[in-house]
Design a protein around this motif. Structure first.
Motif, PDB file in Angstrom:
ATOM      1  N   TYR A   1     -72.319 -53.671 -31.675  1.00 46.66           N
ATOM      2  CA  TYR A   1     -73.769 -53.535 -31.536  1.00 46.66           C
ATOM      3  C   TYR A   1     -74.288 -54.613 -30.584  1.00 46.66           C
ATOM      4  O   TYR A   1     -73.926 -55.792 -30.702  1.00 46.66           O
ATOM      5  CB  TYR A   1     -74.424 -53.703 -32.906  1.00 46.66           C
ATOM      6  CG  TYR A   1     -75.927 -53.806 -32.889  1.00 46.66           C
ATOM      7  CD1 TYR A   1     -76.727 -52.688 -32.690  1.00 46.66           C
ATOM      8  CD2 TYR A   1     -76.566 -55.034 -33.097  1.00 46.66           C
ATOM      9  CE1 TYR A   1     -78.108 -52.770 -32.692  1.00 46.66           C
ATOM     10  CE2 TYR A   1     -77.949 -55.130 -33.098  1.00 46.66           C
ATOM     11  CZ  TYR A   1     -78.715 -53.997 -32.887  1.00 46.66           C
ATOM     12  OH  TYR A   1     -80.075 -54.094 -32.891  1.00 46.66           O
TER      13      TYR A   1
ATOM     14  N   ILE B   1     -71.725 -54.737 -51.536  1.00 49.82           N
ATOM     15  CA  ILE B   1     -72.301 -53.465 -51.098  1.00 49.82           C
ATOM     16  C   ILE B   1     -72.095 -52.448 -52.202  1.00 49.82           C
ATOM     17  O   ILE B   1     -70.962 -52.228 -52.651  1.00 49.82           O
ATOM     18  CB  ILE B   1     -71.656 -52.986 -49.787  1.00 49.82           C
ATOM     19  CG1 ILE B   1     -71.986 -53.971 -48.645  1.00 49.82           C
ATOM     20  CG2 ILE B   1     -72.132 -51.580 -49.421  1.00 49.82           C
ATOM     21  CD1 ILE B   1     -71.331 -53.637 -47.336  1.00 49.82           C
TER      22      ILE B   1
ATOM     23  N   LYS C   1     -77.772 -56.318 -29.421  1.00 51.76           N
ATOM     24  CA  LYS C   1     -79.138 -56.411 -29.964  1.00 51.76           C
ATOM     25  C   LYS C   1     -80.203 -56.033 -28.943  1.00 51.76           C
ATOM     26  O   LYS C   1     -81.127 -55.264 -29.247  1.00 51.76           O
ATOM     27  CB  LYS C   1     -79.383 -57.830 -30.479  1.00 51.76           C
ATOM     28  CG  LYS C   1     -80.715 -58.003 -31.188  1.00 51.76           C
ATOM     29  CD  LYS C   1     -80.946 -59.440 -31.620  1.00 51.76           C
ATOM     30  CE  LYS C   1     -80.060 -59.812 -32.786  1.00 51.76           C
ATOM     31  NZ  LYS C   1     -80.354 -61.187 -33.293  1.00 51.76           N
TER      32      LYS C   1
ATOM     33  N   ASP D   1     -80.286 -52.428 -28.420  1.00 50.51           N
ATOM     34  CA  ASP D   1     -80.230 -51.713 -29.699  1.00 50.51           C
ATOM     35  C   ASP D   1     -79.208 -50.574 -29.631  1.00 50.51           C
ATOM     36  O   ASP D   1     -79.451 -49.446 -30.069  1.00 50.51           O
ATOM     37  CB  ASP D   1     -81.602 -51.158 -30.073  1.00 50.51           C
ATOM     38  CG  ASP D   1     -81.667 -50.692 -31.535  1.00 50.51           C
ATOM     39  OD1 ASP D   1     -80.936 -51.277 -32.370  1.00 50.51           O
ATOM     40  OD2 ASP D   1     -82.436 -49.754 -31.832  1.00 50.51           O
TER      41      ASP D   1
ATOM     42  N   LYS E   1     -74.876 -55.555 -40.947  1.00 51.65           N
ATOM     43  CA  LYS E   1     -75.857 -56.062 -39.980  1.00 51.65           C
ATOM     44  C   LYS E   1     -77.105 -56.570 -40.685  1.00 51.65           C
ATOM     45  O   LYS E   1     -77.675 -57.603 -40.305  1.00 51.65           O
ATOM     46  CB  LYS E   1     -76.218 -54.977 -38.966  1.00 51.65           C
ATOM     47  CG  LYS E   1     -77.171 -55.460 -37.867  1.00 51.65           C
ATOM     48  CD  LYS E   1     -77.274 -54.457 -36.749  1.00 51.65           C
ATOM     49  CE  LYS E   1     -78.129 -53.274 -37.095  1.00 51.65           C
ATOM     50  NZ  LYS E   1     -79.580 -53.621 -37.125  1.00 51.65           N
ATOM     51  N   ASP E   2     -77.540 -55.858 -41.710  1.00 52.79           N
ATOM     52  CA  ASP E   2     -78.714 -56.311 -42.472  1.00 52.79           C
ATOM     53  C   ASP E   2     -78.470 -57.685 -43.100  1.00 52.79           C
ATOM     54  O   ASP E   2     -79.391 -58.503 -43.200  1.00 52.79           O
ATOM     55  CB  ASP E   2     -79.054 -55.298 -43.567  1.00 52.79           C
ATOM     56  CG  ASP E   2     -79.638 -54.010 -43.012  1.00 52.79           C
ATOM     57  OD1 ASP E   2     -80.069 -54.011 -41.849  1.00 52.79           O
ATOM     58  OD2 ASP E   2     -79.643 -53.001 -43.751  1.00 52.79           O
ATOM     59  N   SER E   3     -77.228 -57.928 -43.504  1.00 52.20           N
ATOM     60  CA  SER E   3     -76.916 -59.224 -44.121  1.00 52.20           C
ATOM     61  C   SER E   3     -76.922 -60.355 -43.101  1.00 52.20           C
ATOM     62  O   SER E   3     -76.962 -61.530 -43.472  1.00 52.20           O
ATOM     63  CB  SER E   3     -75.563 -59.157 -44.840  1.00 52.20           C
ATOM     64  OG  SER E   3     -74.482 -59.168 -43.926  1.00 52.20           O
TER      65      SER E   3
ATOM     66  N   LYS F   1     -79.305 -60.690 -40.769  1.00 49.06           N
ATOM     67  CA  LYS F   1     -80.630 -60.687 -40.146  1.00 49.06           C
ATOM     68  C   LYS F   1     -81.125 -62.073 -39.776  1.00 49.06           C
ATOM     69  O   LYS F   1     -81.969 -62.221 -38.876  1.00 49.06           O
ATOM     70  CB  LYS F   1     -81.641 -59.987 -41.060  1.00 49.06           C
ATOM     71  CG  LYS F   1     -81.864 -60.639 -42.407  1.00 49.06           C
ATOM     72  CD  LYS F   1     -82.865 -59.832 -43.226  1.00 49.06           C
ATOM     73  CE  LYS F   1     -83.125 -60.449 -44.592  1.00 49.06           C
ATOM     74  NZ  LYS F   1     -81.924 -60.462 -45.447  1.00 49.06           N
ATOM     75  N   ASP F   2     -80.614 -63.111 -40.429  1.00 54.81           N
ATOM     76  CA  ASP F   2     -81.038 -64.476 -40.113  1.00 54.81           C
ATOM     77  C   ASP F   2     -80.099 -65.170 -39.125  1.00 54.81           C
ATOM     78  O   ASP F   2     -80.312 -66.330 -38.778  1.00 54.81           O
ATOM     79  CB  ASP F   2     -81.131 -65.310 -41.398  1.00 54.81           C
ATOM     80  CG  ASP F   2     -82.210 -64.787 -42.341  1.00 54.81           C
ATOM     81  OD1 ASP F   2     -83.243 -64.304 -41.842  1.00 54.81           O
ATOM     82  OD2 ASP F   2     -82.014 -64.854 -43.571  1.00 54.81           O
TER      83      ASP F   2
ATOM     84  N   HIS G   1     -74.141 -50.978 -40.820  1.00 55.79           N
ATOM     85  CA  HIS G   1     -75.577 -51.256 -40.901  1.00 55.79           C
ATOM     86  C   HIS G   1     -75.909 -52.144 -42.099  1.00 55.79           C
ATOM     87  O   HIS G   1     -76.796 -53.003 -42.012  1.00 55.79           O
ATOM     88  CB  HIS G   1     -76.363 -49.946 -40.958  1.00 55.79           C
ATOM     89  CG  HIS G   1     -76.407 -49.219 -39.645  1.00 55.79           C
ATOM     90  ND1 HIS G   1     -77.079 -49.716 -38.549  1.00 55.79           N
ATOM     91  CD2 HIS G   1     -75.829 -48.053 -39.251  1.00 55.79           C
ATOM     92  CE1 HIS G   1     -76.943 -48.883 -37.537  1.00 55.79           C
ATOM     93  NE2 HIS G   1     -76.185 -47.868 -37.929  1.00 55.79           N
ATOM     94  N   LYS G   2     -75.190 -51.982 -43.184  1.00 56.39           N
ATOM     95  CA  LYS G   2     -75.401 -52.862 -44.335  1.00 56.39           C
ATOM     96  C   LYS G   2     -74.969 -54.283 -44.023  1.00 56.39           C
ATOM     97  O   LYS G   2     -75.629 -55.254 -44.418  1.00 56.39           O
ATOM     98  CB  LYS G   2     -74.646 -52.316 -45.549  1.00 56.39           C
ATOM     99  CG  LYS G   2     -75.231 -51.016 -46.095  1.00 56.39           C
ATOM    100  CD  LYS G   2     -74.368 -50.409 -47.185  1.00 56.39           C
ATOM    101  CE  LYS G   2     -74.948 -49.096 -47.686  1.00 56.39           C
ATOM    102  NZ  LYS G   2     -74.087 -48.445 -48.694  1.00 56.39           N
TER     103      LYS G   2
ATOM    104  N   GLU H   1     -72.271 -46.580 -41.865  1.00 56.85           N
ATOM    105  CA  GLU H   1     -73.195 -47.054 -42.901  1.00 56.85           C
ATOM    106  C   GLU H   1     -72.818 -48.462 -43.342  1.00 56.85           C
ATOM    107  O   GLU H   1     -73.693 -49.308 -43.567  1.00 56.85           O
ATOM    108  CB  GLU H   1     -73.171 -46.099 -44.095  1.00 56.85           C
ATOM    109  CG  GLU H   1     -73.811 -44.753 -43.826  1.00 56.85           C
ATOM    110  CD  GLU H   1     -73.777 -43.852 -45.045  1.00 56.85           C
ATOM    111  OE1 GLU H   1     -73.358 -44.315 -46.133  1.00 56.85           O
ATOM    112  OE2 GLU H   1     -74.163 -42.667 -44.904  1.00 56.85           O
TER     113      GLU H   1
END
Length: 277
Positions: A204, A138, A206, A209, A176-178, A180-181, A173-174, A170
């Motif tokens: 979180y 990050i 899903k 949301d 969580k983006d990692s 995504k699969d 969220h970074k 923050e």
């Protein structure tokens, strides 16, 4: 819409149980409404369903597994004198619950405290699927953590001191983006200070949301216990402090494998009544 509810406090992880039958396709909408500050205001919502044979199923708002909600519902059913509750050994009341996110029932033991609306609940956690190291880059810096995957929810444990200069939301969220699969119903980051034995849970869900700084996280506590046992190949019995109080995790290790994870927490029945949506 008029719904009956019970609100409980397991380690200040404020939880609402909707006891009126609601179609599952409305769970997300109902949960968002009752969690709102202008309504009942809580961190999560569970729907109490009747099962064949007189049993009870707890279905969480996003189909996730929630340990604290399970702990809370067990105490609630003892408080109500529900027929599925059986007298166990000594002061313990026993019951089994079906819970979303897991395929096996959860065994619960509940002890009454002096006040009529306060209990200590202990549940046998479903065992984790995996514990593995997780590294992420990050802003050009590599951070390390431990990922613990339970049925219905997964948690990343990170060292609070290692990310002291990062904004924690923050950072979440970074992370969580990692993921995504990844296939998950709920994702938590457990910001854990091992020196102080203090944890801040950020969770979180899903389907709704929703992201909450939880005052206490049961499955996150179990994740820390599982990670420690896997690392040291030994049983642990640990009270982990959190903003809302402490939750005890106990693991049983035999032949270098975790055979059992138990969670114990105090529960207060806060309110019950009718909510209008």
């Amino acid at each position: 819409m008029k719904l009956n509810f019970i609100k409980v406090n397991p380690t200040e992880n404020m939880t609402i149980f909707i006891t009126t039958p609601v179609p599952r396709n409305l769970y997300k909408e109902v949960a968002k409404s009752v969690m709102n500050y202008a309504s009942l205001h809580a961190e999560q919502v569970g729907f109490v369903e009747a099962c064949n044979g007189g049993g009870i199923k707890l279905h969480m708002m996003g189909g996730e597994f929630c340990a604290n909600a399970t702990i809370g519902l067990a105490a609630t059913l003892v408080n109500l004198g529900h027929p599925i509750v059986e007298r166990g050994h000594g002061s313990c009341y026993m019951l089994d619950l079906e819970v979303s996110g897991v395929v096996t029932s959860i065994t619960c033991c509940v002890e009454k405290l002096a006040e009529s609306n306060r209990y200590i609940s202990t549940i046998q956690m479903p065992l984790h699927n995996e514990v593995l190291p997780y590294n992420m880059e990050i802003s050009g810096k590599t951070y390390s953590g431990t990922l613990v995957k339970f049925p219905g929810i997964m948690h990343l444990i990170v060292d609070t001191r290692e990310i002291a200069n990062e904004n924690k939301e923050e950072f979440f969220h970074k992370v969580k983006d990692s993921f995504k699969d990844e296939n998950y119903e709920a994702l938590g980051i457990m910001y854990y200070d091992k020196v102080e034995n203090y944890m801040e849970p950020l969770v979180y869900v899903k389907a709704t949301d929703s992201l909450h700084w939880e005052r206490g996280c049961g499955s996150g506590t179990a994740a820390v216990g599982a990670a420690m046992s896997e690392l040291n190949k030994e049983s642990v019995n640990l009270d982990i402090s959190q903003p809302g109080g402490s939750i005890r995790v106990t693991t049983v290790v035999e032949d270098n494998k975790i055979k059992e994870i138990l969670l114990s927490s105090k529960v207060q029945i806060v309110a019950e009544g009718t909510v209008y949506l």
